[in-house]
Design an enzyme around this catalytic site. Sequence first.
Site, short mmCIF file in Angstrom:
data_model
loop_
_atom_site.label_atom_id
_atom_site.label_comp_id
_atom_site.label_asym_id
_atom_site.label_seq_id
_atom_site.Cartn_x
_atom_site.Cartn_y
_atom_site.Cartn_z
N THR A 176 0.82 -1.21 0.00
CA THR A 176 0.00 0.00 0.00
C THR A 176 0.86 1.27 0.00
OG1 THR A 176 -1.71 -1.18 1.14
CG2 THR A 176 -1.67 1.17 1.52
N ARG A 204 -13.47 -8.48 -0.91
CA ARG A 204 -12.63 -8.23 0.28
C ARG A 204 -12.18 -6.76 0.33
NH1 ARG A 204 -7.21 -6.26 1.51
NH2 ARG A 204 -6.71 -7.09 3.56
N VAL A 205 -12.34 -6.16 1.49
CA VAL A 205 -11.88 -4.79 1.71
C VAL A 205 -10.93 -4.79 2.90
CG1 VAL A 205 -12.58 -2.43 2.29
CG2 VAL A 205 -14.06 -3.83 0.83
N GLY A 206 -9.80 -4.12 2.76
CA GLY A 206 -8.81 -4.05 3.85
C GLY A 206 -9.00 -2.81 4.71
N ASP A 207 -7.95 -2.48 5.43
CA ASP A 207 -8.01 -1.34 6.35
C ASP A 207 -7.83 0.01 5.67
OD1 ASP A 207 -5.35 -2.30 5.77
OD2 ASP A 207 -4.60 -0.86 7.23
N THR A 227 0.13 0.51 6.76
CA THR A 227 0.30 -0.55 5.78
C THR A 227 0.57 -1.84 6.54
OG1 THR A 227 1.65 -1.45 3.99
CG2 THR A 227 2.76 0.05 5.51
N GLY A 228 -0.03 -2.93 6.07
CA GLY A 228 0.19 -4.19 6.78
C GLY A 228 -0.95 -5.15 6.54
N GLY A 230 -4.15 -6.13 6.58
CA GLY A 230 -5.34 -5.31 6.75
C GLY A 230 -6.36 -5.82 7.75
N1 ASP Z 1 -3.25 -2.96 4.35
C1 ASP Z 1 -3.48 -3.32 2.97
C2 ASP Z 1 -4.68 -4.22 2.86
O1 ASP Z 1 -4.86 -5.06 3.71
C3 ASP Z 1 -2.33 -4.01 2.36
C4 ASP Z 1 -1.03 -3.31 2.44
O2 ASP Z 1 -0.77 -2.54 3.35
O3 ASP Z 1 -0.23 -3.55 1.54
O4 ASP Z 1 -5.43 -4.10 1.91
#
Ligand code: ASP
Length: 309
Positions: A176, A204-207, A227-228, A230
Amino acid sequence: MNTISLAIHGGAGTLVKGMMTPELEAKYRAALQLALDEGYKLLENGGTAIEAVEKAVVLLEDSPLFNAGKGSVFTATESHEMDASIMDGKNLNAGSVSLITGIKNPVSLARDVMEKSEHVFLAGEGAMQFAKELNYTFESPAYFYNELRYNQWLEIKDTDSFQLDHATKKDAKFGTVGAVACDQYGNIAAATSTGGMTNKKWGRVGDSPMIGAGNYANNKTCAVSCTGSGEFFIRGVVAYDVSCLMEHKGLSLEAASDEVIHKRILEINGDGGLIAVDTQGNIAMPFNTEGMYRACKSSSGKEEVSIYK
Ligand code: ASP
């Protein structure tokens, strides 16, 4: 004049020194430097924190090196579904988009949701309809195609697994992008944009587009972009948690960011990192992975472009 500062990230993961060719590493550093310089220039010339974080994220989205905008990862159905958000710490205005496709700069659409709609969060077809009404041009899938991301997807496409980006180890990749800024008026803002996870399905939706989880800004405390992994960042309400520790426990920006990344999120097995600024222009960039693409600059003399621990 208030201290101005800008921090950006291009994702965290198992980024170990020596695993990348020097040429590729130079490309990453140059892309980070460009986004940092352009965003910072805006702040120096009297631009607002919102303008600076949008500018920096647009440049990172336009680079195929990062998993956002051009270069976004492939979903299980061989498409791209992007998420983005932006928040203004001055008035807690926010805008988010999720599950959008064909939009060159998702962060700009998130800003338009914030400024030109009555809403905070638009998703999927509806978000794209909103973009059409604002005369956005839609890019073809070819614009977003990237050979590396395609090959990453081919490896797992017929399986139930999904993958984060940016790593040498398959199971620990994040990619991200994000930016946080403090402008000369003492206002702060945060923006985050992502293609999510390779082979993701079921909408799917992340953070990243979730206000409070992957992105948050409040002049009372801090502006944060994460970032991480999610799912864990959502459960940890990470960005807002940093703000809460500052507001309710009186922790400094650095102490609050460290507490969340090195303790609280680890306790639920989440990995990744964040970038954060406060209204004094202080910057924190902790991560609990091997590395995080990151860069920062402030008028107090701080400047850094780094990848590894
Ligand atoms: N946090 C993002 C997600 O889960 C992924 C990322 O940080 O690369 O969509």
